[in-house]
Motif scaffolding. Structure first.
Motif, short mmCIF file in Angstrom:
data_model
loop_
_atom_site.label_atom_id
_atom_site.label_comp_id
_atom_site.label_asym_id
_atom_site.label_seq_id
_atom_site.Cartn_x
_atom_site.Cartn_y
_atom_site.Cartn_z
N LEU A 20 4.45 13.85 6.22
CA LEU A 20 3.82 14.56 7.21
C LEU A 20 3.33 14.36 8.49
O LEU A 20 4.07 14.66 9.01
CB LEU A 20 2.19 15.11 6.55
CG LEU A 20 1.28 16.13 7.50
CD1 LEU A 20 1.97 16.92 7.11
CD2 LEU A 20 -0.22 15.30 6.92
N GLY A 21 3.52 12.95 8.30
CA GLY A 21 3.61 12.22 9.74
C GLY A 21 5.07 11.68 10.96
O GLY A 21 5.30 11.46 11.65
N GLU A 22 6.21 12.30 9.90
CA GLU A 22 7.44 11.96 10.80
C GLU A 22 8.03 13.56 10.76
O GLU A 22 8.78 13.31 11.62
CB GLU A 22 8.70 11.24 9.07
CG GLU A 22 7.66 9.91 8.84
CD GLU A 22 8.79 9.82 7.21
OE1 GLU A 22 9.28 10.00 6.99
OE2 GLU A 22 7.97 9.25 6.50
N VAL A 23 7.36 14.45 10.68
CA VAL A 23 7.59 15.71 10.68
C VAL A 23 7.63 15.94 12.11
O VAL A 23 6.46 16.23 13.57
CB VAL A 23 7.27 16.90 10.47
CG1 VAL A 23 7.93 18.09 10.86
CG2 VAL A 23 7.37 16.60 9.41
N PRO A 24 8.69 15.57 13.04
CA PRO A 24 8.32 16.41 14.43
C PRO A 24 8.33 17.66 14.71
O PRO A 24 8.13 18.74 14.31
CB PRO A 24 9.64 16.08 14.96
CG PRO A 24 10.79 16.42 13.83
CD PRO A 24 10.09 16.06 12.89
N PRO A 25 8.21 17.87 16.13
CA PRO A 25 7.74 19.43 16.87
C PRO A 25 8.77 20.02 16.36
O PRO A 25 10.23 20.30 16.34
CB PRO A 25 7.10 18.93 17.78
CG PRO A 25 6.65 18.65 17.88
CD PRO A 25 7.67 17.31 17.34
N TYR A 26 8.39 21.56 16.21
CA TYR A 26 9.87 22.59 15.74
C TYR A 26 10.78 22.22 17.52
O TYR A 26 9.64 22.79 18.16
CB TYR A 26 9.48 23.96 14.96
CG TYR A 26 10.28 24.96 15.66
CD1 TYR A 26 11.19 24.62 14.04
CD2 TYR A 26 10.53 25.63 16.29
CE1 TYR A 26 11.50 25.41 13.80
CE2 TYR A 26 11.36 26.84 16.49
CZ TYR A 26 12.49 26.50 14.54
OH TYR A 26 13.28 27.66 14.32
N GLY A 27 11.75 22.62 16.87
CA GLY A 27 12.68 23.18 18.35
C GLY A 27 14.50 23.26 18.07
O GLY A 27 14.14 23.39 17.24
N PRO A 28 14.82 23.43 18.77
CA PRO A 28 16.20 23.55 18.75
C PRO A 28 16.59 22.65 18.20
O PRO A 28 16.52 21.42 18.58
CB PRO A 28 16.90 24.74 19.99
CG PRO A 28 15.56 23.92 21.02
CD PRO A 28 14.42 23.50 20.17
N GLY A 29 17.84 22.87 17.65
CA GLY A 29 18.99 21.36 17.44
C GLY A 29 19.13 21.52 15.69
O GLY A 29 18.41 22.73 15.08
#
Length: 177
Positions: free
Chosen positions: A39-48
């Motif tokens: 959980l702590g490693e998941v970045p915000p959702y975004g393109p790419g």
């Protein structure tokens, strides 16, 4: 049957992490359980490109029959959980998935708010959601030395949710005195 567990807390000793581990002890025989700790490693959702940690979670979920999600009392979801749900929703990873939600809180209204927020997110993503609001007071010990819930009413609530996920008979484990 295989169940994936996700605790919406980054603190190893938190109630929601302990609750997730207690769920493991309440599953029927033969049900596999794996707690996902990214959980702590998941970045915000975004393109790419999809991050490796997200690809790993999506793969786990695709191979599982159900998900158990434990969350704290906050009326707003922790940002890490929000990011995780956004990534999973974007790829349709939650559509049709059976997800049990358990919210732990010192106050009943806190659990109710957290659960309502999670229900909205999960149902919008197409998940089949079930759950319980668990009131776990921090002034009262609810877990034994092995991490199992010892409070009969809390164990009954956990088992009720588990029985919705797992069709097998849930049996009372033998606890050594």
């Amino acid at each position: 049957m295989r169940v994936i567990g996700i605790a919406a807390s980054l603190h190893a000793g938190s109630y929601v992490n302990r609750l997730l581990e207690a769920v493991r002890g309440e599953l029927p025989p033969g049900v596999g359980f794996e707690a996902w700790r990214g959980l702590g490693e998941v970045p915000p959702y975004g393109p790419g490109p999809v991050p490796a940690v997200v690809r790993g979670l999506i793969s786990l979920v695709e191979e599982a029959d159900a998900i158990v999600l434990t969350a704290p009392e906050h009326s707003l979801l922790p940002p890490e959980l929000d990011h995780t749900l956004s990534w999973m929703s974007a790829g349709g990873g939650l559509a049709g998935r059976h997800v049990a939600v358990m919210c732990a809180s010192a106050r009943a209204c806190g659990a109710m708010w957290a659960q309502a927020e999670l229900y909205k997110e999960l149902m919008a993503a197409g998940a089949v959601v079930m759950g319980a609001e668990l009131v776990i007071s921090p002034v009262c010990p609810h877990f034994d030395d092995d991490g199992r819930l010892w409070a009969r009413e809390l164990r009954a609530q956990v088992r009720e949710v588990i029985s919705q996920l797992c069709p097998a008979q849930i049996r009372e484990p033998v606890l050594s005195g």
